[in-house]
Design an enzyme around this catalytic site. Structure first.
Site, PDB file in Angstrom:
ATOM      1  NE  ARG A  53      47.233  18.977  83.269  1.00 22.67           N
ATOM      2  CZ  ARG A  53      46.015  19.278  82.662  1.00 22.67           C
ATOM      3  NH1 ARG A  53      45.851  18.444  81.728  1.00 22.67           N
ATOM      4  NH2 ARG A  53      45.347  20.422  83.261  1.00 22.67           N
ATOM      5  NE  ARG A  76      39.422  14.739  84.547  1.00 23.89           N
ATOM      6  CZ  ARG A  76      39.916  15.619  83.657  1.00 23.89           C
ATOM      7  NH1 ARG A  76      41.343  14.996  83.171  1.00 23.89           N
ATOM      8  NH2 ARG A  76      39.510  16.717  83.467  1.00 23.89           N
ATOM      9  CG  HIS A 143      43.196  12.656  78.374  1.00 19.40           C
ATOM     10  ND1 HIS A 143      44.314  13.006  78.304  1.00 19.40           N
ATOM     11  CD2 HIS A 143      42.387  13.700  78.010  1.00 19.40           C
ATOM     12  CE1 HIS A 143      44.339  14.264  78.286  1.00 19.40           C
ATOM     13  NE2 HIS A 143      43.087  14.584  77.911  1.00 19.40           N
ATOM     14  CG  ASP A 187      42.919  19.508  71.640  1.00 20.56           C
ATOM     15  OD1 ASP A 187      42.418  20.394  72.328  1.00 20.56           O
ATOM     16  OD2 ASP A 187      42.586  18.274  71.494  1.00 20.56           O
ATOM     17  CD  GLU A 245      43.433  12.573  74.910  1.00 18.86           C
ATOM     18  OE1 GLU A 245      42.065  12.582  74.978  1.00 18.86           O
ATOM     19  OE2 GLU A 245      44.099  13.417  74.786  1.00 18.86           O
TER      20      GLU A 245
HETATM   21  O1  TA6 Z   1      42.328  15.466  75.181  1.00 22.75           O
HETATM   22  C1  TA6 Z   1      42.717  16.992  74.878  1.00 22.75           C
HETATM   23  C2  TA6 Z   1      41.869  17.629  75.737  1.00 22.75           C
HETATM   24  O2  TA6 Z   1      40.569  17.731  75.703  1.00 22.75           O
HETATM   25  C3  TA6 Z   1      42.701  19.254  75.500  1.00 22.75           C
HETATM   26  O3  TA6 Z   1      41.732  20.129  74.936  1.00 22.75           O
HETATM   27  C4  TA6 Z   1      43.095  19.487  76.910  1.00 22.75           C
HETATM   28  O4  TA6 Z   1      42.065  20.289  77.481  1.00 22.75           O
HETATM   29  C5  TA6 Z   1      43.132  18.197  77.497  1.00 22.75           C
HETATM   30  O5  TA6 Z   1      42.182  17.398  77.113  1.00 22.75           O
HETATM   31  C6  TA6 Z   1      43.348  18.238  79.009  1.00 22.75           C
HETATM   32  O6  TA6 Z   1      41.990  18.183  79.671  1.00 22.75           O
HETATM   33  P1  TA6 Z   1      42.159  18.595  81.503  1.00 22.75           P
HETATM   34  O7  TA6 Z   1      40.817  18.602  81.609  1.00 22.75           O
HETATM   35  O8  TA6 Z   1      42.569  17.183  81.795  1.00 22.75           O
HETATM   36  O9  TA6 Z   1      43.021  19.792  81.567  1.00 22.75           O
END
Ligand code: TA6
Length: 272
Positions: A53, A76, A143, A187, A245
């Site tokens: 994260r 990942r 991301h 989002d 992103e």
């Molecule tokens: O990029 C935005 C997103 O798709 C959000 O909807 C949120 O889910 C974020 O990615 C984080 O995703 P993850 O799978 O890393 O928790």
């Protein structure tokens, strides 16, 4: 929590940083004299098979959720191989490879190469080669989690007038009026092939975020409720980061023919 797997630490006159072999995941980039540019959750989990994260998760070969499959793909969650490391006056260049004859939810041979150029700027290139025997559709994203002093005093410039999919409102198509500001969960998948600037008033700095090979820019902040819901984010984490992103998703999925390659690139710099 310290990772239970190899992490490459970078210490250079121009910056410090780190990259995990898990996911070829850039975890930290701090230019000399600056606060860290990439956000890393204090509650991040560092275990094989778990997404990290923060930093720059590599989302491939799909962006978003798929029933019964890992969110944002499997790249990942896999250990990549370090294939190149070069130190120069301009910074450090690292290259990682991930090859497979197929993987969970993806019965196609592939070869990925991720290059990281870390110095006064940070450049990430994800090169994806399809080795299967029929065309495939891929969605992907770098991301990137960016640290800010206070999300309520942060705005994203460069998307005014752009159309976007609001994933929090039934994926309705809307048009961005003025700069992107944050007073709730955001989002959004913007239709944009351009650069953006994150203006961080609290830390009195701006982050220039450029890209190529992408016509979709995802902007995300979880705000309060989702921060509380995500176990690997402190409850108040929303206050100190946003994601910008470089993506191939929404209208910008990529179709690759056998032996065809696509490159997704993001470049960051601190300005002002
Ligand atoms: O990029 C935005 C997103 O798709 C959000 O909807 C949120 O889910 C974020 O990615 C984080 O995703 P993850 O799978 O890393 O928790």
């Amino acid at each position: 929590m310290k990772p239970g797997f190899p992490v490459l630490e970078v210490s250079h006159d121009l910056c410090t940083g780190s990259v995990a072999l898990l996911g070829a995941h850039v975890m930290e980039w701090t230019p000399a004299g600056q606060k860290p540019v990439l956000y890393m959750s204090a509650d991040a989990v560092f275990e094989e098979g778990q997404p990290i994260r923060g930093g720059i998760p590599v989302c491939w070969p799909w962006f978003g959720g798929r029933e019964g499959l890992p969110g944002h793909g499997f790249a990942r969650l896999r250990f990549w191989e370090l294939t190149r490391a070069v130190d120069s006056a301009e910074g450090v260049e690292l290259e990682f490879h991930l090859r497979g004859a197929g993987d969970v939810g993806w019965p196609h041979a592939f070869a990925l190469a991720l290059s990281v150029k870390m110095g006064k700027t940070l450049e990430i290139n994800l090169e994806m080669k399809h080795l299967g025997d029929a065309s495939v559709e891929i969605t992907a994203a770098l991301h990137t989690y960016l640290s800010v002093g206070a999300i309520e005093q942060t705005s994203v410039h460069g998307l005014a007038g752009a159309l976007y999919l609001d994933t929090l409102d039934d994926h309705q198509v809307k048009r961005q009026e003025g700069e992107v500001v944050f007073d709730r969960e955001v989002d959004r998948i913007y239709v944009s092939d351009g650069d953006v600037q994150v203006v961080d008033q609290a830390w009195n700095r701006s982050l220039d975020v450029g890209k190529s090979g992408s016509r979709a820019t995802v902007v995300w902040n979880p705000w309060i409720e989702k921060s509380q819901r995500l176990a690997d984010l402190p409850d108040d984490a929303y206050h100190g980061f946003l994601c910008i992103e470089a993506a191939n998703t929404g209208e910008d999925s990529i179709t690759l023919e056998p032996d065809e390659t696509h490159c997704l690139r993001q470049v960051m710099a601190v300005s002002g």
